[in-house]
Write a protein that holds these residues in place. Structure first.
Motif: not given
Length: 204
Positions: A77-98
């Motif tokens: 950890g910690p678990t990271l929540l990443q948000t990528l916004t491109f052309a009005g569209t948001a994409d979220q993903s969880l990252g980090g070491n398990a």
């Protein structure tokens, strides 16, 4: 948590036999619990009398507690929540070491030590001694094919480590204003295990 019981038996004024046992338990969250029962025994004999000599033998079993910093390896950890916004569209993903998994039935590192020696001299004046020591690795807690476990339990490549030592020394009076100690040690280390698991460096 640990508890230790010991007793000394004197079959004669110049002979002492000490025996004991240590029970200890260390825990890493809910991922790992290590419990050990560790017996020890030793004996000493003043064969010249008057505190002028000591011949002694001893054997003990030892086990370290859970290494400091191991929690960061297992729980990561910690678990990271990443948000990528491109052309009005948001994409979220969880990252980090398990984190590194812990194998079921993992057991901790255990070492047996045997010691024998002799000392002669005049109390509080000078002392000459010789000791012979052996340390044998019974088992080791280490990285086992990508998971924390008892080395060799899955891979079959058991950890081995044997240490032999012969040491001699000459001591001056411990209460003197100027203390003198001369010594020489010969030792030999054999095996395939380089040492305890180091959370800073990773698996050994």
């Amino acid at each position: 948590v640990a508890a230790y019981l010991t007793d000394t038996w004197r079959p004669a004024p110049i002979v002492a036999v000490e025996y004991g046992v240590r029970a200890q338990s260390s825990q890493l969250g809910t991922a790992l619990t290590l419990r050990e029962v560790l017996p020890r025994a030793s004996a000493a004999w003043d064969f010249l009398g008057g505190g002028r000599s000591r011949a002694f033998v001893g054997w003990g079993r030892y086990a370290p507690v859970v290494p400091a910093g191991l929690g960061a390896v297992v729980y990561a950890g910690p678990t990271l929540l990443q948000t990528l916004t491109f052309a009005g569209t948001a994409d979220q993903s969880l990252g980090g070491n398990a984190g590194e998994p812990v194998r079921a039935g993992a057991r901790g590192t255990r070492v047996d030590e045997a010691l024998a020696g002799v000392e002669v001299g005049q109390p509080d004046v000078i002392r000459l001694g010789l000791t012979v020591r052996n340390r044998h690795l019974g088992r080791a807690l280490d990285d086992e094919l990508g998971a924390l476990g008892t080395a060799g339990a899955t891979s079959g490549a058991a950890a081995t480590r044997d240490y032999d030592e012969v040491a001699t020394w000459l001591d001056g009076a411990p209460t003197a204003k100027l203390g003198v100690r001369l010594g020489y040690t010969w030792s030999r280390l054999r095996g395939n295990w380089p040492g305890p698991y180091d959370p800073v460096e990773g698996a050994q």
